[in-house]
Design a protein around this motif. Structure first.
Motif, PDB file in Angstrom:
ATOM      1  N   CYS A   1     -64.489   6.383 108.611  1.00 17.58           N
ATOM      2  CA  CYS A   1     -64.549   5.254 109.947  1.00 17.58           C
ATOM      3  C   CYS A   1     -65.540   5.477 110.814  1.00 17.58           C
ATOM      4  O   CYS A   1     -65.494   6.286 111.550  1.00 17.58           O
ATOM      5  CB  CYS A   1     -63.090   5.545 110.454  1.00 17.58           C
ATOM      6  SG  CYS A   1     -62.945   4.153 111.847  1.00 17.58           S
TER       7      CYS A   1
ATOM      8  N   CYS B   1     -59.933  -1.410 114.467  1.00 16.12           N
ATOM      9  CA  CYS B   1     -60.812  -2.336 115.179  1.00 16.12           C
ATOM     10  C   CYS B   1     -60.577  -3.843 114.454  1.00 16.12           C
ATOM     11  O   CYS B   1     -61.025  -4.787 114.790  1.00 16.12           O
ATOM     12  CB  CYS B   1     -62.167  -2.147 114.847  1.00 16.12           C
ATOM     13  SG  CYS B   1     -62.528  -2.074 112.781  1.00 16.12           S
TER      14      CYS B   1
ATOM     15  N   LEU C   1     -64.068   0.621 105.939  1.00 14.60           N
ATOM     16  CA  LEU C   1     -64.040   1.773 104.865  1.00 14.60           C
ATOM     17  C   LEU C   1     -64.785   1.657 103.628  1.00 14.60           C
ATOM     18  O   LEU C   1     -65.276   2.447 102.944  1.00 14.60           O
ATOM     19  CB  LEU C   1     -62.618   2.196 105.161  1.00 14.60           C
ATOM     20  CG  LEU C   1     -62.180   2.633 106.135  1.00 14.60           C
ATOM     21  CD1 LEU C   1     -60.487   3.139 105.810  1.00 14.60           C
ATOM     22  CD2 LEU C   1     -62.772   4.045 106.561  1.00 14.60           C
TER      23      LEU C   1
HETATM   24  S1  SF4 Z   1     -60.495   2.523 109.675  1.00 18.35           S
HETATM   25 FE1  SF4 Z   1     -62.035   2.352 111.160  1.00 18.35          FE
HETATM   26  S2  SF4 Z   1     -63.279   0.509 110.531  1.00 18.35           S
HETATM   27 FE2  SF4 Z   1     -61.297   0.474 109.322  1.00 18.35          FE
HETATM   28  S3  SF4 Z   1     -60.046  -0.988 110.630  1.00 18.35           S
HETATM   29 FE3  SF4 Z   1     -59.668   1.309 111.324  1.00 18.35          FE
HETATM   30  S4  SF4 Z   1     -61.084   1.659 112.942  1.00 18.35           S
HETATM   31 FE4  SF4 Z   1     -61.604  -0.170 111.872  1.00 18.35          FE
END
Ligand code: SF4
Length: 173
Positions: free
Chosen positions: A78, A66, A71
């Protein structure tokens, strides 16, 4: 490569305590900010770095790139693997036993998040209110965005009153 599969609850493969410890080593500082700026000036290096981030975080957290990582505030679980991609969960459809409404055989990612954060001593993180994400940042490196200070307003310090609403980890009821 993009992650076209529908989001599905993913149970992290990395312990939350280790996640918090590793984050300390990745915390934003002037050196990382310079590295991030350097990467953004070099498309090939940026693509390679982003690919490495994708592989690592997909394996450990089911990351969907995203570009604005939650996190550190979700017990290293996630939220984008929630079928509804809720950044403030759980939704009203979570079962009394913590099951996902869409995939009842799987535990809701927000239940997992609360349990992991509580167990690691970060339970109050789950009281924070997450702002809507900027969809234009999808597929970007969230590490680069974080080091460049673009994640500073991803969540507020206002409590969600989660505990007052009676939302507690399943094991603590
Ligand atoms: S782990 Fe989840 S919240 Fe973090 S960058 Fe990836 S998609 Fe986004």
């Amino acid at each position: 490569m993009t992650n076209d599969a529908r989001p599905r609850p993913f149970r992290p493969r990395l312990g939350a305590r280790l996640g918090y410890a590793l984050h300390a080593g990745l915390a934003a500082n002037p050196l990382y900010a310079r590295l991030a700026a350097w990467l953004e000036r070099r498309p090939r290096a940026y693509r390679a770095f982003t690919a490495a981030e994708r592989v690592t975080k997909q394996e450990l957290f089911g990351c969907r790139m995203c570009g604005q990582c939650a996190l550190p505030a979700t017990g290293y679980t996630c939220p984008m693997t929630c079928p509804k991609q809720l950044r403030n969960g759980p939704c009203g459809g979570v079962s009394p036993t913590g099951g996902c409404e869409v995939y009842p055989e799987l535990t809701c990612v927000w239940v997992v998040a609360i349990e992991r954060a509580e167990a690691a001593g970060h339970g109050t993180d789950l009281d924070l209110l997450h702002r809507p994400i900027d969809q234009r940042l999808r597929e970007q490196s969230s590490w680069v965005n974080y080091w460049q200070g673009r994640d500073d307003d991803l969540w507020t310090s206002a409590p969600l009153l989660r505990r007052e609403l009676g939302l507690q980890p399943v094991g603590k009821r």
